[in-house]
Design a protein around this motif. Structure first.
Motif, PDB file in Angstrom:
ATOM      1  N   ARG A   1       0.851  -1.186   0.000  1.00 13.33           N
ATOM      2  CA  ARG A   1       0.000   0.000   0.000  1.00 13.33           C
ATOM      3  C   ARG A   1       0.888   1.237   0.000  1.00 13.33           C
ATOM      4  N   ALA A   2       0.515   2.232  -0.802  1.00 16.37           N
ATOM      5  CA  ALA A   2       1.370   3.398  -0.955  1.00 16.37           C
ATOM      6  C   ALA A   2       0.585   4.686  -0.749  1.00 16.37           C
ATOM      7  N   ARG A   3       1.323   5.703  -0.300  1.00 14.39           N
ATOM      8  CA  ARG A   3       0.743   7.038  -0.134  1.00 14.39           C
ATOM      9  C   ARG A   3       1.827   8.082  -0.343  1.00 14.39           C
ATOM     10  N   ARG A   4       1.402   9.244  -0.772  1.00  8.34           N
ATOM     11  CA  ARG A   4       2.322  10.377  -0.846  1.00  8.34           C
ATOM     12  C   ARG A   4       2.543  10.917   0.551  1.00  8.34           C
ATOM     13  N   LEU A   5       3.758  11.341   0.834  1.00  7.81           N
ATOM     14  CA  LEU A   5       4.047  11.869   2.155  1.00  7.81           C
ATOM     15  C   LEU A   5       3.622  13.318   2.304  1.00  7.81           C
ATOM     16  N   ASP A   6       3.607  14.087   1.221  1.00 11.37           N
ATOM     17  CA  ASP A   6       3.312  15.512   1.367  1.00 11.37           C
ATOM     18  C   ASP A   6       1.854  15.789   1.703  1.00 11.37           C
ATOM     19  N   ASP A   7       0.931  15.018   1.150  1.00  9.94           N
ATOM     20  CA  ASP A   7      -0.483  15.267   1.435  1.00  9.94           C
ATOM     21  C   ASP A   7      -1.233  14.037   1.936  1.00  9.94           C
ATOM     22  N   GLY A   8      -0.561  12.908   2.047  1.00  9.50           N
ATOM     23  CA  GLY A   8      -1.188  11.690   2.554  1.00  9.50           C
ATOM     24  C   GLY A   8      -2.107  10.997   1.570  1.00  9.50           C
ATOM     25  N   SER A   9      -2.204  11.499   0.352  1.00  8.36           N
ATOM     26  CA  SER A   9      -3.118  10.900  -0.619  1.00  8.36           C
ATOM     27  C   SER A   9      -2.618   9.539  -1.066  1.00  8.36           C
TER      28      SER A   9
ATOM     29  N   ASP B   1       8.417  -3.464 -14.075  1.00 14.93           N
ATOM     30  CA  ASP B   1       8.293  -2.066 -13.662  1.00 14.93           C
ATOM     31  C   ASP B   1       7.125  -1.900 -12.705  1.00 14.93           C
ATOM     32  N   LEU B   2       7.092  -0.764 -12.020  1.00 19.49           N
ATOM     33  CA  LEU B   2       6.002  -0.458 -11.091  1.00 19.49           C
ATOM     34  C   LEU B   2       5.330   0.829 -11.549  1.00 19.49           C
ATOM     35  N   LEU B   3       4.039   0.738 -11.848  1.00 15.64           N
ATOM     36  CA  LEU B   3       3.271   1.895 -12.285  1.00 15.64           C
ATOM     37  C   LEU B   3       2.615   2.551 -11.072  1.00 15.64           C
ATOM     38  N   LEU B   4       2.886   3.843 -10.880  1.00 15.00           N
ATOM     39  CA  LEU B   4       2.304   4.615  -9.789  1.00 15.00           C
ATOM     40  C   LEU B   4       1.236   5.532 -10.362  1.00 15.00           C
ATOM     41  N   THR B   5       0.045   5.485  -9.783  1.00 12.06           N
ATOM     42  CA  THR B   5      -1.037   6.369 -10.193  1.00 12.06           C
ATOM     43  C   THR B   5      -1.415   7.248  -9.001  1.00 12.06           C
ATOM     44  N   PHE B   6      -1.313   8.556  -9.192  1.00 13.09           N
ATOM     45  CA  PHE B   6      -1.562   9.500  -8.105  1.00 13.09           C
ATOM     46  C   PHE B   6      -3.023   9.908  -8.065  1.00 13.09           C
ATOM     47  N   ALA B   7      -3.505  10.173  -6.854  1.00 14.32           N
ATOM     48  CA  ALA B   7      -4.892  10.612  -6.683  1.00 14.32           C
ATOM     49  C   ALA B   7      -5.030  12.116  -6.890  1.00 14.32           C
ATOM     50  N   SER B   8      -3.926  12.839  -6.816  1.00 14.76           N
ATOM     51  CA  SER B   8      -3.941  14.289  -7.005  1.00 14.76           C
ATOM     52  C   SER B   8      -2.624  14.701  -7.639  1.00 14.76           C
ATOM     53  N   PRO B   9      -2.580  15.852  -8.295  1.00 13.44           N
ATOM     54  CA  PRO B   9      -1.341  16.291  -8.952  1.00 13.44           C
ATOM     55  C   PRO B   9      -0.209  16.510  -7.947  1.00 13.44           C
ATOM     56  N   CYS B  10       1.020  16.245  -8.377  1.00  7.32           N
ATOM     57  CA  CYS B  10       2.219  16.481  -7.561  1.00  7.32           C
ATOM     58  C   CYS B  10       2.704  17.901  -7.848  1.00  7.32           C
ATOM     59  N   ALA B  11       2.711  18.749  -6.827  1.00  7.49           N
ATOM     60  CA  ALA B  11       2.970  20.168  -7.050  1.00  7.49           C
ATOM     61  C   ALA B  11       4.377  20.618  -6.682  1.00  7.49           C
ATOM     62  N   ASP B  12       5.137  19.786  -5.965  1.00  6.97           N
ATOM     63  CA  ASP B  12       6.449  20.225  -5.483  1.00  6.97           C
ATOM     64  C   ASP B  12       7.492  20.085  -6.585  1.00  6.97           C
ATOM     65  N   PRO B  13       8.129  21.180  -7.014  1.00 11.21           N
ATOM     66  CA  PRO B  13       9.117  21.078  -8.083  1.00 11.21           C
ATOM     67  C   PRO B  13      10.419  20.417  -7.648  1.00 11.21           C
ATOM     68  N   ILE B  14      10.663  20.316  -6.351  1.00  9.22           N
ATOM     69  CA  ILE B  14      11.907  19.713  -5.878  1.00  9.22           C
ATOM     70  C   ILE B  14      11.836  18.193  -5.912  1.00  9.22           C
ATOM     71  N   GLY B  15      10.729  17.650  -5.470  1.00  9.60           N
ATOM     72  CA  GLY B  15      10.615  16.196  -5.474  1.00  9.60           C
ATOM     73  C   GLY B  15       9.399  15.725  -4.708  1.00  9.60           C
ATOM     74  N   THR B  16       8.972  14.514  -5.010  1.00 10.41           N
ATOM     75  CA  THR B  16       7.795  13.915  -4.381  1.00 10.41           C
ATOM     76  C   THR B  16       8.198  12.584  -3.761  1.00 10.41           C
ATOM     77  N   ALA B  17       7.837  12.402  -2.497  1.00 10.97           N
ATOM     78  CA  ALA B  17       8.174  11.170  -1.785  1.00 10.97           C
ATOM     79  C   ALA B  17       6.937  10.303  -1.613  1.00 10.97           C
ATOM     80  N   ILE B  18       7.107   9.007  -1.857  1.00 10.81           N
ATOM     81  CA  ILE B  18       6.026   8.028  -1.720  1.00 10.81           C
ATOM     82  C   ILE B  18       6.478   6.951  -0.751  1.00 10.81           C
ATOM     83  N   ALA B  19       5.646   6.667   0.232  1.00  9.05           N
ATOM     84  CA  ALA B  19       5.930   5.588   1.185  1.00  9.05           C
ATOM     85  C   ALA B  19       5.130   4.356   0.789  1.00  9.05           C
ATOM     86  N   VAL B  20       5.810   3.232   0.656  1.00  7.05           N
ATOM     87  CA  VAL B  20       5.162   1.968   0.312  1.00  7.05           C
ATOM     88  C   VAL B  20       5.267   1.034   1.520  1.00  7.05           C
ATOM     89  N   GLU B  21       4.116   0.736   2.103  1.00  9.35           N
ATOM     90  CA  GLU B  21       4.088  -0.249   3.193  1.00  9.35           C
ATOM     91  C   GLU B  21       4.168  -1.616   2.530  1.00  9.35           C
TER      92      GLU B  21
END
Length: 491
Positions: free
Chosen positions: A444-452, A462-482
């Motif tokens: 199970r995975a979630r974005r760390l910045d907004d918890g989505s 390969d692993l396909l990631l589908t986001f529930a909302s747009p990623c807005a941070d130009p520096i980087g986006t972190a995803i936690a996979v349990e």
């Protein structure tokens, strides 16, 4: 065969304390009398200077904290600047205006800025190569009277940093002190041979012990080399660990030896300089990447300077650098001379993924004890990114590999904690779907910045990631996979 040193064996059996493994981000502070002139030429990186003008490189270096040496060498930009602005005033005249600037110093505000940037520890330069002590030392310097500050800068900052919930450490220039050895240095051979003898080893040892006793620093950070033989040095480490059981020491404690003593002979030094110069010429562009000190018999971590390791290291390490080409404040620096926040944070992410920390330097002004706005702005960017994504940084360890990429070539970095694998996509993410190459994991995975939530789907290996909302941070986006197996593999 030499008999193993039992003290050294005991030192090396000691694990790196968990707090240092977990902290990831520290602040270095280069501040002293050299911040009054605040001058070094704009010549590129330290490595580039050694590659382009080795015979004068030490006197031409972009480090403002080396100003006293630079003005001793005729014809250098620093010597010309000094003559034009201070005529023949001795370097020691900068001590009083530096102390006057302390009237405006607010150590609590500094500590708050460092905490808000996401730093977990702070290392203060307590004595740099100019020998000026930023605490009222009880160890007399017989070569330069009154060469310590009246105010206890070390104590005031230590108290402020600890009150902010951060660890406090001290830097000490053990290998060089220009009040004990005033000979100008031009080459790396000069630099390495300049460690003072005579009464200096006892002085340095007494001062470091004084720092340990008075301030109980969590980090003991020496620079260049150490003026005693190995035996007394190992005993110093043992005594330090007894005084500060979870303290750490860096790797720049190169003890004196017969080989190093030979460098004091001019003919030997000239031979060594020729060999170093030839090696730099052969390495070319690689030299401009910075400095990686050699391994030593004992340290808790290694310290590449303006450099980094490109792969996961078994040995803990700490990348150290200024935000510009200098550690100390340089009046010549404009915003374009500083590395961008994006570059600094991306390098930080790389370090963490490869078992490193970042010790990022600030160089305050001497005249008013203020941290330049360009530096504060970058610290704020660190803080904003870490507040959103720090779960992929703090307390993590390297995964089985550090680097990956998406099918579009975007860089991905991995970190791990118990039961969790973190993916950090470096740079802006413009799509709602991203495929990470060669990452056959489930969970199970979630974005760390907004918890989505992030939906994971295998696509071959390969692993396909589908986001529930747009990623807005130009520096980087972190995803936690349990991870489904309950534990992410950690090296």
């Amino acid at each position: 065969m030499a008999t193993p040193d039992p003290v050294l064996a005991e030192l090396n059996a000691r694990p790196v304390p968990a707090w240092y493994e977990d902290a990831k981000f520290g602040i270095f502070i280069h501040w002293g009398a050299f911040a009054i002139p605040g001058f070094a030429p704009r010549v590129g990186s330290i490595g580039e200077v050694f590659a382009s003008d080795y015979d004068r490189a030490v006197a031409l270096a972009p480090y403002t904290e080396w100003y006293w040496n630079a003005i001793k060498v005729p014809g250098t930009p620093s010597a010309e600047f000094h003559a034009a602005n201070y005529r023949d005033a001795p370097y020691t005249d900068f001590k009083q205006p530096f102390e006057d600037g302390l009237k405006q110093w607010d150590p609590a505000a500094w500590a708050e800025a460092f905490r808000d940037a996401g730093a977990r520890y702070v290392v203060l330069v307590t004595k740099h190569h100019d020998g000026l002590c930023l605490w009222p030392s009880g160890i007399a310097n017989r070569h330069e009277k009154n060469w310590s500050t009246r105010r206890d800068i070390v104590r005031e900052l230590a108290d402020a940093v600890r009150a902010a919930g951060l660890r406090f450490g001290v830097y000490y220039s053990g290998g060089i002190d220009w009040t004990f050895n005033r000979r100008p240095m031009r080459t790396l051979g000069d630099f390495l041979a300049s460690t003072p003898g005579s009464d200096y080893p006892a002085y340095a040892m007494a001062q470091v012990r004084e720092l340990i006793e008075r301030y109980e620093p969590s980090v003991l950070w020496n620079d260049i080399s150490w003026p005693t033989r190995p035996g007394p040095l190992y005993q110093l480490f043992a005594d330090y660990y007894r005084a500060v059981p979870d303290g750490v020491v860096n790797d720049r404690w190169v003890a004196t030896s017969l080989r190093r003593d030979l460098l004091k002979i001019p003919l030997v030094r000239r031979y060594v300089d020729r060999k170093i110069k030839a090696a730099i010429t052969r390495s070319g562009a690689e030299q401009s990447k910075g400095i990686i000190p050699p391994p030593v018999p004992h340290s808790d971590f290694r310290t590449p300077e303006y450099a980094a390791f490109s792969e996961i290291q078994a040995k803990k390490w700490e990348s150290t650098r200024g935000m510009s080409h200098s550690f100390g404040f340089n009046r010549n620096d404009t915003d374009t001379d500083y590395a961008s926040a994006e570059t600094l944070i991306h390098d930080f992410i790389d370090a963490v993924a490869r078992n490193g920390n970042l010790l990022l330097n600030v160089g305050p002004r001497g005249t008013d004890a203020s941290i330049p706005g360009e530096q504060l702005n970058r610290l704020k960017r660190f803080g904003a990114w870490l507040r959103a994504n720090g779960g992929a940084i703090y307390g993590t360890r390297p995964w089985t590999r550090s680097d990956g990429e998406t099918d579009c070539g975007q860089a991905v970095r991995f970190t791990a904690a118990k039961g969790r694998l973190n993916l950090i996509l470096k740079g802006p993410v413009s799509s709602m779907q991203v495929a990470v190459r060669n990452l056959p994991i489930t969970g199970r995975a979630r974005r760390l910045d907004d918890g989505s939530p992030v939906t994971l789907q295998a696509r071959g290996t390969d692993l396909l990631l589908t986001f529930a909302s747009p990623c807005a941070d130009p520096i980087g986006t972190a995803i936690a996979v349990e991870t489904s197996d309950g534990a992410a593999p950690i090296t």
